[in-house]
Scaffold this motif. Structure first.
Motif, PDB file in Angstrom:
ATOM      1  N   GLY A 155       0.968  -1.144   0.027  1.00 33.80           N
ATOM      2  CA  GLY A 155      -0.166   0.096  -0.038  1.00 33.80           C
ATOM      3  C   GLY A 155       0.861   1.310   0.050  1.00 33.80           C
ATOM      4  O   GLY A 155       2.150   1.185   0.147  1.00 33.80           O
ATOM      5  N   PHE A 156       0.077   2.364   0.010  1.00 38.10           N
ATOM      6  CA  PHE A 156       0.827   3.506  -0.076  1.00 38.10           C
ATOM      7  C   PHE A 156       1.332   4.012   1.318  1.00 38.10           C
ATOM      8  O   PHE A 156       0.793   3.677   2.396  1.00 38.10           O
ATOM      9  N   THR A 157       2.453   4.898   1.463  1.00 35.12           N
ATOM     10  CA  THR A 157       2.669   5.533   2.845  1.00 35.12           C
ATOM     11  C   THR A 157       1.705   6.894   2.977  1.00 35.12           C
ATOM     12  O   THR A 157       1.068   7.232   1.850  1.00 35.12           O
ATOM     13  N   TYR A 158       1.707   7.403   3.983  1.00 38.27           N
ATOM     14  CA  TYR A 158       0.748   8.369   4.294  1.00 38.27           C
ATOM     15  C   TYR A 158       1.383   9.820   3.407  1.00 38.27           C
ATOM     16  O   TYR A 158       0.628  10.625   3.070  1.00 38.27           O
ATOM     17  N   ARG A 159       2.552   9.820   3.011  1.00 42.65           N
ATOM     18  CA  ARG A 159       3.124  10.834   2.023  1.00 42.65           C
ATOM     19  C   ARG A 159       2.729  10.725   0.602  1.00 42.65           C
ATOM     20  O   ARG A 159       3.472  11.424  -0.120  1.00 42.65           O
ATOM     21  N   ALA A 160       2.282   9.722   0.251  1.00 37.26           N
ATOM     22  CA  ALA A 160       2.194   9.471  -1.262  1.00 37.26           C
ATOM     23  C   ALA A 160       1.404  10.066  -2.014  1.00 37.26           C
ATOM     24  O   ALA A 160       0.512  10.570  -1.283  1.00 37.26           O
ATOM     25  N   ARG A 161       1.637  10.568  -3.057  1.00 37.23           N
ATOM     26  CA  ARG A 161       0.815  11.429  -4.151  1.00 37.23           C
ATOM     27  C   ARG A 161       0.175   9.974  -5.045  1.00 37.23           C
ATOM     28  O   ARG A 161       0.690   9.582  -5.994  1.00 37.23           O
ATOM     29  N   GLU A 162      -0.826   9.843  -4.486  1.00 33.63           N
ATOM     30  CA  GLU A 162      -1.687   8.576  -5.047  1.00 33.63           C
ATOM     31  C   GLU A 162      -2.308   8.694  -6.225  1.00 33.63           C
ATOM     32  O   GLU A 162      -2.403   7.755  -7.138  1.00 33.63           O
ATOM     33  N   GLY A 163      -2.593   9.864  -6.967  1.00 37.79           N
ATOM     34  CA  GLY A 163      -3.190   9.755  -8.174  1.00 37.79           C
ATOM     35  C   GLY A 163      -2.097  10.042  -9.224  1.00 37.79           C
ATOM     36  O   GLY A 163      -2.572  10.295 -10.576  1.00 37.79           O
ATOM     37  N   HIS A 164      -0.825  10.131  -9.040  1.00 36.10           N
ATOM     38  CA  HIS A 164       0.137  10.647  -9.968  1.00 36.10           C
ATOM     39  C   HIS A 164       1.194   9.888  -9.872  1.00 36.10           C
ATOM     40  O   HIS A 164       2.214  10.143  -8.705  1.00 36.10           O
ATOM     41  N   MET A 165       1.557   8.972 -10.931  1.00 36.86           N
ATOM     42  CA  MET A 165       2.829   8.108 -10.899  1.00 36.86           C
ATOM     43  C   MET A 165       3.528   8.056 -12.076  1.00 36.86           C
ATOM     44  O   MET A 165       3.022   8.457 -13.114  1.00 36.86           O
ATOM     45  N   LYS A 166       4.788   7.354 -12.162  1.00 33.50           N
ATOM     46  CA  LYS A 166       5.563   7.366 -13.339  1.00 33.50           C
ATOM     47  C   LYS A 166       6.053   5.922 -13.509  1.00 33.50           C
ATOM     48  O   LYS A 166       6.130   5.281 -12.469  1.00 33.50           O
ATOM     49  N   ILE A 167       6.093   5.756 -14.761  1.00 33.06           N
ATOM     50  CA  ILE A 167       6.413   4.106 -14.972  1.00 33.06           C
ATOM     51  C   ILE A 167       7.551   4.440 -16.061  1.00 33.06           C
ATOM     52  O   ILE A 167       7.457   5.058 -17.142  1.00 33.06           O
ATOM     53  N   ASN A 168       8.660   3.791 -15.667  1.00 32.63           N
ATOM     54  CA  ASN A 168       9.905   3.728 -16.825  1.00 32.63           C
ATOM     55  C   ASN A 168       9.785   2.342 -17.305  1.00 32.63           C
ATOM     56  O   ASN A 168       9.583   1.223 -16.909  1.00 32.63           O
ATOM     57  N   ARG A 169       9.515   2.686 -18.806  1.00 39.87           N
ATOM     58  CA  ARG A 169       9.092   1.108 -19.563  1.00 39.87           C
ATOM     59  C   ARG A 169      10.324   1.102 -20.742  1.00 39.87           C
ATOM     60  O   ARG A 169      10.611   2.060 -21.449  1.00 39.87           O
ATOM     61  N   ASP A 170      10.839  -0.032 -20.984  1.00 40.13           N
ATOM     62  CA  ASP A 170      11.587  -0.277 -22.162  1.00 40.13           C
ATOM     63  C   ASP A 170      10.679  -0.452 -23.426  1.00 40.13           C
ATOM     64  O   ASP A 170      10.105  -1.422 -23.358  1.00 40.13           O
ATOM     65  N   ILE A 171      10.806   0.674 -24.285  1.00 37.15           N
ATOM     66  CA  ILE A 171       9.729   0.459 -25.577  1.00 37.15           C
ATOM     67  C   ILE A 171      10.940   0.488 -26.807  1.00 37.15           C
ATOM     68  O   ILE A 171      11.697   1.379 -27.019  1.00 37.15           O
ATOM     69  N   ASP A 172      11.137  -0.492 -27.360  1.00 45.57           N
ATOM     70  CA  ASP A 172      11.986  -0.919 -28.662  1.00 45.57           C
ATOM     71  C   ASP A 172      13.247  -0.615 -28.167  1.00 45.57           C
ATOM     72  O   ASP A 172      13.928   0.356 -29.000  1.00 45.57           O
ATOM     73  N   GLY A 173      13.856  -1.080 -27.147  1.00 44.89           N
ATOM     74  CA  GLY A 173      15.070  -0.806 -26.654  1.00 44.89           C
ATOM     75  C   GLY A 173      15.568   0.506 -25.947  1.00 44.89           C
ATOM     76  O   GLY A 173      16.811   0.892 -25.798  1.00 44.89           O
ATOM     77  N   GLN A 174      14.417   1.349 -25.771  1.00 46.07           N
ATOM     78  CA  GLN A 174      14.740   2.595 -25.185  1.00 46.07           C
ATOM     79  C   GLN A 174      13.674   2.701 -23.918  1.00 46.07           C
ATOM     80  O   GLN A 174      12.725   2.537 -23.912  1.00 46.07           O
ATOM     81  N   VAL A 175      14.315   3.070 -22.761  1.00 45.50           N
ATOM     82  CA  VAL A 175      13.543   3.514 -21.662  1.00 45.50           C
ATOM     83  C   VAL A 175      12.747   4.759 -21.673  1.00 45.50           C
ATOM     84  O   VAL A 175      13.502   5.792 -22.049  1.00 45.50           O
ATOM     85  N   GLN A 176      11.615   4.684 -21.631  1.00 45.61           N
ATOM     86  CA  GLN A 176      10.758   5.824 -21.849  1.00 45.61           C
ATOM     87  C   GLN A 176       9.960   5.770 -20.304  1.00 45.61           C
ATOM     88  O   GLN A 176       9.489   5.154 -19.852  1.00 45.61           O
ATOM     89  N   GLU A 177       9.701   7.153 -19.993  1.00 44.65           N
ATOM     90  CA  GLU A 177       9.102   7.583 -18.668  1.00 44.65           C
ATOM     91  C   GLU A 177       7.747   8.011 -19.135  1.00 44.65           C
ATOM     92  O   GLU A 177       7.207   8.776 -20.084  1.00 44.65           O
ATOM     93  N   LEU A 178       6.761   7.320 -18.598  1.00 44.97           N
ATOM     94  CA  LEU A 178       5.375   7.454 -18.953  1.00 44.97           C
ATOM     95  C   LEU A 178       4.415   8.045 -17.695  1.00 44.97           C
ATOM     96  O   LEU A 178       4.657   7.494 -16.518  1.00 44.97           O
ATOM     97  N   GLU A 179       3.588   8.829 -17.918  1.00 40.81           N
ATOM     98  CA  GLU A 179       2.655   9.209 -16.706  1.00 40.81           C
ATOM     99  C   GLU A 179       1.716   8.079 -16.668  1.00 40.81           C
ATOM    100  O   GLU A 179       1.418   7.424 -17.655  1.00 40.81           O
ATOM    101  N   ALA A 180       1.293   7.926 -15.263  1.00 41.02           N
ATOM    102  CA  ALA A 180       0.465   6.795 -15.019  1.00 41.02           C
ATOM    103  C   ALA A 180      -0.555   7.228 -13.855  1.00 41.02           C
ATOM    104  O   ALA A 180      -0.229   8.038 -13.034  1.00 41.02           O
ATOM    105  N   ASP A 181      -1.631   6.604 -13.491  1.00 44.30           N
ATOM    106  CA  ASP A 181      -2.442   6.578 -12.407  1.00 44.30           C
ATOM    107  C   ASP A 181      -2.682   5.059 -11.962  1.00 44.30           C
ATOM    108  O   ASP A 181      -1.863   4.230 -12.562  1.00 44.30           O
ATOM    109  N   GLN A 182      -3.493   4.929 -11.295  1.00 40.20           N
ATOM    110  CA  GLN A 182      -3.791   3.735 -10.321  1.00 40.20           C
ATOM    111  C   GLN A 182      -4.377   2.553 -11.477  1.00 40.20           C
ATOM    112  O   GLN A 182      -4.284   1.472 -11.328  1.00 40.20           O
ATOM    113  N   THR A 183      -5.100   2.849 -12.679  1.00 44.95           N
ATOM    114  CA  THR A 183      -5.485   2.052 -13.592  1.00 44.95           C
ATOM    115  C   THR A 183      -4.616   1.591 -14.810  1.00 44.95           C
ATOM    116  O   THR A 183      -4.935   0.689 -15.570  1.00 44.95           O
ATOM    117  N   THR A 184      -3.319   2.343 -14.700  1.00 44.46           N
ATOM    118  CA  THR A 184      -2.440   1.962 -15.957  1.00 44.46           C
ATOM    119  C   THR A 184      -1.928   0.473 -15.755  1.00 44.46           C
ATOM    120  O   THR A 184      -1.643   0.108 -14.742  1.00 44.46           O
TER     121      THR A 184
END
Length: 175
Positions: A131-160
């Protein structure tokens, strides 16, 4: 992990809908484990881990590049290598038996590496991490994902949707 955590994870996966890492679109990478079946030849069949260089080591044909390939593409490559010098008209199938883990860091109770499960969303990953800590920003996260050999930073929420190898970052809120 407590029984209630597993129950909550199961319920979240059922509610999250059908996000699957299907073999037709899933691209293999280091840490994945595959089963290669060469029909009619048990000695060439087996379970193989994709190594850090993105290859699997098979009997007779040696290293086969698996990084970035689908299971269908890998089966075609293995078939071609076997038919050159070793077998006449080999039939090969490849299936993923274990996906590489995903990682979650930041404002969760237990950051770290966790096994991937088909249908996983960010909320499932957070549940696995305690679960989240009390300090977490619960509605806004980031995912670092390897797409075609390049790591890209994507915006994410809880349903991503989470994929194997993803690194999820849960930031701290600023108030």
């Amino acid at each position: 992990m407590s029984l209630s955590t597993f129950a909550m994870l199961g319920m979240l996966i059922m509610l999250s809908g059908p996000a699957q890492a299907t073999s037709d679109q899933y691209h293999l990478g280091p840490g994945d484990k595959v089963r290669v079946t060469v029909f009619g030849d048990d000695q060439l069949s087996g379970e193989f881990q994709v190594d850090a260089n993105g290859a699997i080591a098979m009997p007779l044909i040696g290293e086969v590049d698996a990084r970035g390939r689908t299971t269908t593409e890998l089966a075609t490559t293995v078939t071609e290598k076997l038919s050159k010098d070793y077998l006449k008209d080999p039939k090969v199938s490849v299936e993923v038996i274990d996906y590489r883990p995903f990682y979650i860091l930041g404002e969760v109770r237990n950051p770290g590496s966790y096994p991937f499960v088909n249908g996983m969303r960010v909320m499932n990953a957070v549940a696995l991490a305690g679960g989240f800590t009390y300090r977490a920003r619960e509605g806004h996260m980031k995912i670092n994902r390897d797409i075609d050999g390049q790591v890209q930073e994507l915006e994410a929420d809880q349903t991503t949707v989470v994929l194997p190898g993803d690194v999820i970052e849960v930031p701290e809120r600023f108030f």
